[in-house]
Design an enzyme around this catalytic site. Structure first.
Site, PDB file in Angstrom:
ATOM      1  N   THR A 130     -94.784 -99.560 -18.863  1.00  0.00           N
ATOM      2  CA  THR A 130     -94.149 -99.040 -17.639  1.00  0.00           C
ATOM      3  C   THR A 130     -93.458-100.150 -16.843  1.00  0.00           C
ATOM      4  O   THR A 130     -93.964-101.263 -16.752  1.00  0.00           O
ATOM      5  CB  THR A 130     -95.227 -98.359 -16.775  1.00  0.00           C
ATOM      6  OG1 THR A 130     -95.756 -97.276 -17.531  1.00  0.00           O
ATOM      7  CG2 THR A 130     -94.653 -97.835 -15.476  1.00  0.00           C
ATOM      8  N   SER A 180     -83.761 -95.478 -26.986  1.00  0.00           N
ATOM      9  CA  SER A 180     -85.157 -95.618 -27.433  1.00  0.00           C
ATOM     10  C   SER A 180     -85.247 -96.326 -28.788  1.00  0.00           C
ATOM     11  O   SER A 180     -86.284 -96.888 -29.131  1.00  0.00           O
ATOM     12  CB  SER A 180     -85.827 -94.241 -27.496  1.00  0.00           C
ATOM     13  OG  SER A 180     -85.254 -93.464 -28.512  1.00  0.00           O
ATOM     14  N   ARG A 212    -113.842 -97.048 -17.537  1.00  0.00           N
ATOM     15  CA  ARG A 212    -113.254 -96.249 -18.636  1.00  0.00           C
ATOM     16  C   ARG A 212    -111.813 -96.690 -18.854  1.00  0.00           C
ATOM     17  O   ARG A 212    -111.363 -96.823 -20.001  1.00  0.00           O
ATOM     18  CB  ARG A 212    -113.349 -94.750 -18.314  1.00  0.00           C
ATOM     19  CG  ARG A 212    -112.978 -93.853 -19.497  1.00  0.00           C
ATOM     20  CD  ARG A 212    -111.512 -93.641 -19.660  1.00  0.00           C
ATOM     21  NE  ARG A 212    -110.942 -93.095 -18.465  1.00  0.00           N
ATOM     22  CZ  ARG A 212    -109.677 -93.255 -18.116  1.00  0.00           C
ATOM     23  NH1 ARG A 212    -108.841 -93.950 -18.861  1.00  0.00           N
ATOM     24  NH2 ARG A 212    -109.225 -92.744 -16.979  1.00  0.00           N
ATOM     25  N   GLU A 255    -100.131 -92.295 -18.327  1.00  0.00           N
ATOM     26  CA  GLU A 255    -100.116 -91.924 -19.757  1.00  0.00           C
ATOM     27  C   GLU A 255     -99.541 -90.517 -19.989  1.00  0.00           C
ATOM     28  O   GLU A 255    -100.080 -89.713 -20.747  1.00  0.00           O
ATOM     29  CB  GLU A 255    -101.506 -92.097 -20.364  1.00  0.00           C
ATOM     30  CG  GLU A 255    -101.981 -93.541 -20.189  1.00  0.00           C
ATOM     31  CD  GLU A 255    -102.899 -94.029 -21.263  1.00  0.00           C
ATOM     32  OE1 GLU A 255    -102.845 -93.503 -22.381  1.00  0.00           O
ATOM     33  OE2 GLU A 255    -103.654 -94.975 -20.983  1.00  0.00           O
ATOM     34  N   ARG A 264    -128.582 -77.898  -0.099  1.00  0.00           N
ATOM     35  CA  ARG A 264    -127.986 -77.503   1.182  1.00  0.00           C
ATOM     36  C   ARG A 264    -128.119 -75.992   1.399  1.00  0.00           C
ATOM     37  O   ARG A 264    -127.847 -75.209   0.483  1.00  0.00           O
ATOM     38  CB  ARG A 264    -126.505 -77.905   1.157  1.00  0.00           C
ATOM     39  CG  ARG A 264    -125.696 -77.502   2.349  1.00  0.00           C
ATOM     40  CD  ARG A 264    -125.881 -78.455   3.498  1.00  0.00           C
ATOM     41  NE  ARG A 264    -125.010 -78.129   4.607  1.00  0.00           N
ATOM     42  CZ  ARG A 264    -125.082 -78.699   5.794  1.00  0.00           C
ATOM     43  NH1 ARG A 264    -125.976 -79.646   6.019  1.00  0.00           N
ATOM     44  NH2 ARG A 264    -124.253 -78.359   6.762  1.00  0.00           N
ATOM     45  N   SER A 307    -102.997-102.068 -16.204  1.00  0.00           N
ATOM     46  CA  SER A 307    -104.447-102.209 -16.025  1.00  0.00           C
ATOM     47  C   SER A 307    -104.904-103.498 -16.695  1.00  0.00           C
ATOM     48  O   SER A 307    -104.393-103.849 -17.768  1.00  0.00           O
ATOM     49  CB  SER A 307    -105.166-101.019 -16.650  1.00  0.00           C
ATOM     50  OG  SER A 307    -104.702 -99.838 -16.054  1.00  0.00           O
TER      51      SER A 307
END
Ligand code: CAA
Length: 401
Positions: A126, A178, A84, A363, A268, A158
């Site tokens: 990051t 920014s 995913r 994220e 169980r 990733s």
């Protein structure tokens, strides 16, 4: 308002579930033990046309709606978080961002092969000293003629060793905070680019995550995404899509914990009865059942806003926050329900628990989303219209505006 999946969504769900049941679940325990990412699964995801499902057909995708992407993420994470995550970074963070912000030339060069799954995309935001505080990034991009020269590094990336294209953010002006960040499309083959996997992770061990390095990497000016200084907004809008897929995946993980717990409750027995008959076990099951419903509805609400072409930062953040927390809690309870067996990898729930932790961090940490929701509620934060919005769905009726 319609809470039913469409026939098309049902059939995609069935295809992905069959694929996960046959090609991931039987092997995942061993892959996880070995910490071995399987590029062959990426290839299968491409063959099944799952890498560009919500990209318009004119750009090589399947042209399906954004909630179909959520359904794919749910089903993949029922198997394991690693694959995913691959779809999240490739489709959510990279490919959809190219669709939203790319020039026609960038779309033809990068979006089309990515939507077809012929090339793999990843996301480099990051840094070792800049996670939640994006503006603290130190990677630089200096304009030199027709190129920008990138220097610095990114971490927790990733697919760092498998992606062909990286959407990278760097400072073009250090003094502007920014507003001094710019986005670039960087190819793995560009000279001075390197990657290195991180070992020893708590979870998502079957995934590939690591660092990427830029040592005087020359990036053509034509690969700048958006305007100079627009990188922060592009990164945040990419996260609106990435977070959506993470939230959807968390629904799948929650469902996996729930299914495993229900099964074990019937198998169980203690004190002469199935453990499901004990009220404190029922309490955990009831919470999982309720949270599954809540999390799924929040994800589909965010997806529906995307389909309508509406800004959905607030709703996506809410879905990501609630779904990831609930999945983490459900996996923890699933281990508890399994008792000592849950503590060994004889059962999948210990892997669910380890895997459920990263999405509460990446994220946007749980704390970032909590603060965002507090600010929205208090009127300190509001979502303004963007210069470029994701195209609404169905794609043929409305194009990018
Ligand atoms: N889309 C487009 N523009 C956006 C936006 C969005 N979703 N969110 C904010 N912006 C715009 C704002 O409109 C504003 O524009 P103007 O200056 O024109 O008004 C500008 O960006 C600045 O916005 P904010 O004032 O909201 O910025 P902020 O500094 O208050 O942001 C924050 C705070 C919400 C905490 C934000 O920094 C944040 O979300 N941080 C978390 C970052 C994160 O998720 N990091 C992890 C990233 S990657 C990852 O996890 C992958 C991995 O490792 C596997």
């Amino acid at each position: 308002m319609n809470f039913e999946l469409t026939e098309e969504q049902k059939s995609v769900k069935k295809v992905v579930r069959k694929f996960v049941d046959k090609e991931i679940i039987p092997y995942i325990q061993e892959w996880d033990r070995q910490g071995a990412f399987q590029p062959s699964i990426l290839k299968r995801l491409s063959e099944l046309e799952l890498m560009g499902v919500c990209i318009p057909e004119e750009y090589g995708g399947l042209g399906m709606d954004y909630n179909t992407l959520a359904i794919i993420c749910e089903e993949l994470e029922r198997g394991d978080t690693a694959y995913r995550t691959a779809v999240s970074v490739h489709t959510g963070l990279n490919t959809m961002t190219l669709l939203q912000w790319g020039t026609e030339q960038q779309k033809q060069t990068y979006l089309v092969p990515q939507a077809k799954g012929l090339k793999i995309g990843a996301f480099g935001l990051t840094e070792p000293n800049a996670g939640s505080d994006v503006a603290a990034m130190q990677t630089t991009a200096k304009r030199e003629g027709d190129y920008y020269v990138l220097n610095g590094s990114k971490t927790w990336i990733s697919l760092c060793d498998y992606a062909d294209h990286f959407l990278v953010f760097a400072k073009t002006d250090h003094d502007l905070g920014s507003k001094g960040i710019t986005a670039f499309i960087v190819e793995r083959t560009f000279e001075g680019f390197e990657s290195k996997a991180i070992k020893g992770k708590l979870g998502i061990r079957a995934g590939n995550t690591g660092e990427i390095f830029f040592n005087d990497v020359k990036v053509p000016a034509a690969n700048r995404l958006g305007e100079e200084g627009e990188g922060f907004k592009i990164a945040m809008s990419a996260l609106d899509n990435g977070r959506f897929t993470v939230a959807a995946g968390a629904v799948g993980l929650l469902e996996a914990s729930f299914e495993a717990s229900l099964k074990y409750c019937h198998e169980r027995s203690t004190f002469g009865k199935e453990i499901g008959k004990h009220q404190l076990v029922q309490q955990m099951i009831a919470k999982m059942s309720a949270n599954l419903e809540i999390a799924r509805l929040l994800v589909y609400k965010a997806g529906t806003l995307k389909n309508e072409g509406k800004r959905n930062t607030k709703e996506t953040s809410l879905a990501k926050w609630i779904a990831c927390n609930a999945a983490n809690e459900a996996a923890n309870d699933a281990v508890q329900i399994h008792g000592a067996y849950g503590y060994s990898d004889e059962y999948p729930v210990e892997r669910y628990l380890r895997n459920s932790k990263a999405p509460v961090i990446y994220e946007g940490t749980r704390e970032i989303h909590t603060v965002m929701q507090g600010e929205y509620a208090l009127g300190y934060r509001e979502d303004k219209p963007l210069r470029k919005q994701l195209p609404s769905w169905p794609f043929e009726k409305v194009t990018v505006h």
